[in-house]
Design an enzyme around this catalytic site. Structure first.
Site, PDB file in Angstrom:
ATOM      1  N   ASP A 176       0.717  -1.294  -0.024  1.00 54.09           N
ATOM      2  CA  ASP A 176       0.110   0.105   0.062  1.00 54.09           C
ATOM      3  C   ASP A 176       0.816   1.384   0.055  1.00 54.09           C
ATOM      4  OD1 ASP A 176      -2.119   1.522   0.415  1.00 54.09           O
ATOM      5  OD2 ASP A 176      -2.562   1.254   2.315  1.00 54.09           O
ATOM      6  N   GLU A 179      -2.707  10.100  -0.510  1.00 58.53           N
ATOM      7  CA  GLU A 179      -4.136   9.415  -0.741  1.00 58.53           C
ATOM      8  C   GLU A 179      -4.650   8.869   0.877  1.00 58.53           C
ATOM      9  OE1 GLU A 179      -6.439   5.723  -0.357  1.00 58.53           O
ATOM     10  OE2 GLU A 179      -4.550   6.011   0.193  1.00 58.53           O
TER      11      GLU A 179
END
Length: 468
Positions: free
Chosen positions: A303, A337
């Site tokens: 991630d 993000e």
């Protein structure tokens, strides 16, 4: 009567012949169409699967740069490295798009413990991203809840001056792990607000993972300007179980926690953007992206390091195979993000100002595991086109088309692009490492990442060729 019968027979035969001929011609054209695209897709997959470029990139990103939370020096290093790396693939243009991002620092490692039965029990915890610190040691009784209704049923007096412990676990019965995650993530996002509204002095959240281990999983949380900010942290699942069992025996036990995090003023950072100009429709854009930032624990491999190298690989594969897109391919590597999607918001704002025409936007942020297909947000008519194209991805087992894309950075593009697509991967292992110190390169399978990049390159090629 016989003459009429013979006439009808001849006309019917002619009609059937014409219909069959038309169907055969249409079928032949469709077959030619599919064959041409199959050859193109095979070529892209061959390039991606035989290259070690992505694996080299991911190893460098994780070992030399590592965790890269927005606003950090590592995030800056990642921006510079990404620009330099993509430049080697010879895009038509590459540039940085300025964006202001939050600058949150965890500080010295957190600690927590409670005393019960005359002994001290230490807990494993991680401050949630954006949390305030404790300003020293924070001590109080603990109130355990497993639902919003349970918290609402408590009076303010029962909560005031205490630490609320949100112990609602992800539902292991849910076959799709991501759904289990979404069903439990609200307590992480809003727990501190709800607890503070009742007078709590702190909030603890059970980590969002199905694993039973000692690794806490961090993630973004939020505050309300009208509600007092209180410290919030995630407990590892083993620590959450220990605390829950201890509370059954000693409901008035005292828990102490210390968190040294601080929120600094926003800082300037960048999205990294590269383009291959469309040779037929240069003003129509197909975007492929992922997010640069990660949380500050682990290496940010899954991630979203895997997404970063996959997005870059699409551009590299286009260049390596000599594919000249009819529409402009734009690779967007978004900043932040994890804590507000500032990069995605800024990109959409600038695209709106320039009145750009976006055909579709694709994002990879599903962990880099075995690809299944794509999740799509589009009209029924557009979705039908993707389902037809999915047949071309069937040989690569990436043909599953599902609704509801999950790319956070794509949300600001809703209504601007005809379709939003997120690469959909098997999520069985994702939340065992997600947002934790376990998100490291050794958890990644390079073949799975390559198969995902192949699917992205194939879908991007079709979108660039045919539009929507």
């Amino acid at each position: 009567m016989n003459k009429l019968f013979n006439f009808i027979k001849k006309r019917t035969s002619f009609f059937l012949f014409s219909t069959v001929t038309t169907l055969l011609v249409s079928s032949a054209n469709a077959q030619a169409y599919n064959n041409a695209d199959s050859v193109l897709i095979r070529k892209l997959y061959d390039e991606v699967l035989q290259s070690e470029e992505m694996d080299v990139n991911l190893r460098y990103l994780t070992s030399h740069i590592g965790a890269r939370i927005a606003g950090s020096e590592q995030a800056k290093q990642a921006v510079d490295w990404l620009k330099e790396t993509i430049f080697r693939y010879h895009p038509d243009s590459i540039y940085l798009q300025p964006v202001m991002v939050p600058h949150w620092i965890r500080g010295e490692k957190e600690s927590a413990s409670f005393i019960t039965g005359g002994r001290t029990v230490k807990l494993n915890l991680s401050a949630l991203g954006g949390s305030v610190g404790t300003g020293g040691t924070l001590t109080g009784q603990v109130v355990e809840v497993k639902s919003w209704a349970e918290l609402s049923s408590l009076s303010d007096e029962q909560v005031r001056g205490k630490i609320v412990f949100f112990n609602r676990a992800m539902d292991a019965r849910e076959a799709e792990t991501f759904k289990a995650y979404l069903s439990a993530a609200d307590q992480r996002a809003k727990g501190a607000i709800a607890a503070s509204m009742k007078g709590a002095i702190g909030a603890l959240i059970r980590s969002l993972t199905l694993a039973k281990d000692d690794y806490p999983h961090t993630g973004a949380m939020s505050y309300d300007a009208a509600v007092k900010k209180i410290p919030a942290a995630a407990l590892s699942t083993n620590s959450a179980d220990k605390l829950s069992e201890a509370l059954k025996k000693d409901p008035v036990l005292q828990l102490s926690m210390q968190m040294n995090c601080i929120q600094l003023p926003d800082v300037l950072s960048y999205n990294v953007i590269a383009e291959l100009k469309g040779v037929v429709h240069p003003d129509e854009f197909v975007t492929v992206g992922a997010h640069i930032d990660s949380w500050d624990i682990g290496e940010g491999a899954s991630d979203d390091g895997t997404g970063l190298v996959q997005a870059m690989e699409v551009l590299r594969a286009f260049k390596a195979t000599g594919l000249k897109p009819a529409r402009t391919l734009r690779v967007i590597l978004y900043m932040n993000e994890e804590a507000g999607a500032h990069g995605g918001v800024e990109y959409a704002a600038q695209a709106s100002v320039r009145n750009e025409h976006h055909v579709a936007a694709i994002e990879s942020d599903a962990g880099g595991f075995t690809p299944r297909g794509f999740r799509i947000e589009a009209s029924p008519e557009v979705t039908a086109k993707f389902k037809a194209w999915a047949l071309l991805l069937a040989p690569y087992k990436a043909d599953d088309i599902q609704p509801q894309q999950r790319g956070v950075d794509l949300v600001p593009m809703k209504g601007m692009a005809k379709a939003l697509l997120s690469l959909d991967c098997d999520d069985s292992r994702l939340f065992y490492i997600h947002h934790s110190a376990l998100d490291t390169y050794d958890k990644i399978n390079p073949r799975e990442v390559a198969m995902g990049a192949g699917a992205m390159a194939a879908m991007t090629a079709l979108l660039c060729k045919y539009g929507l």
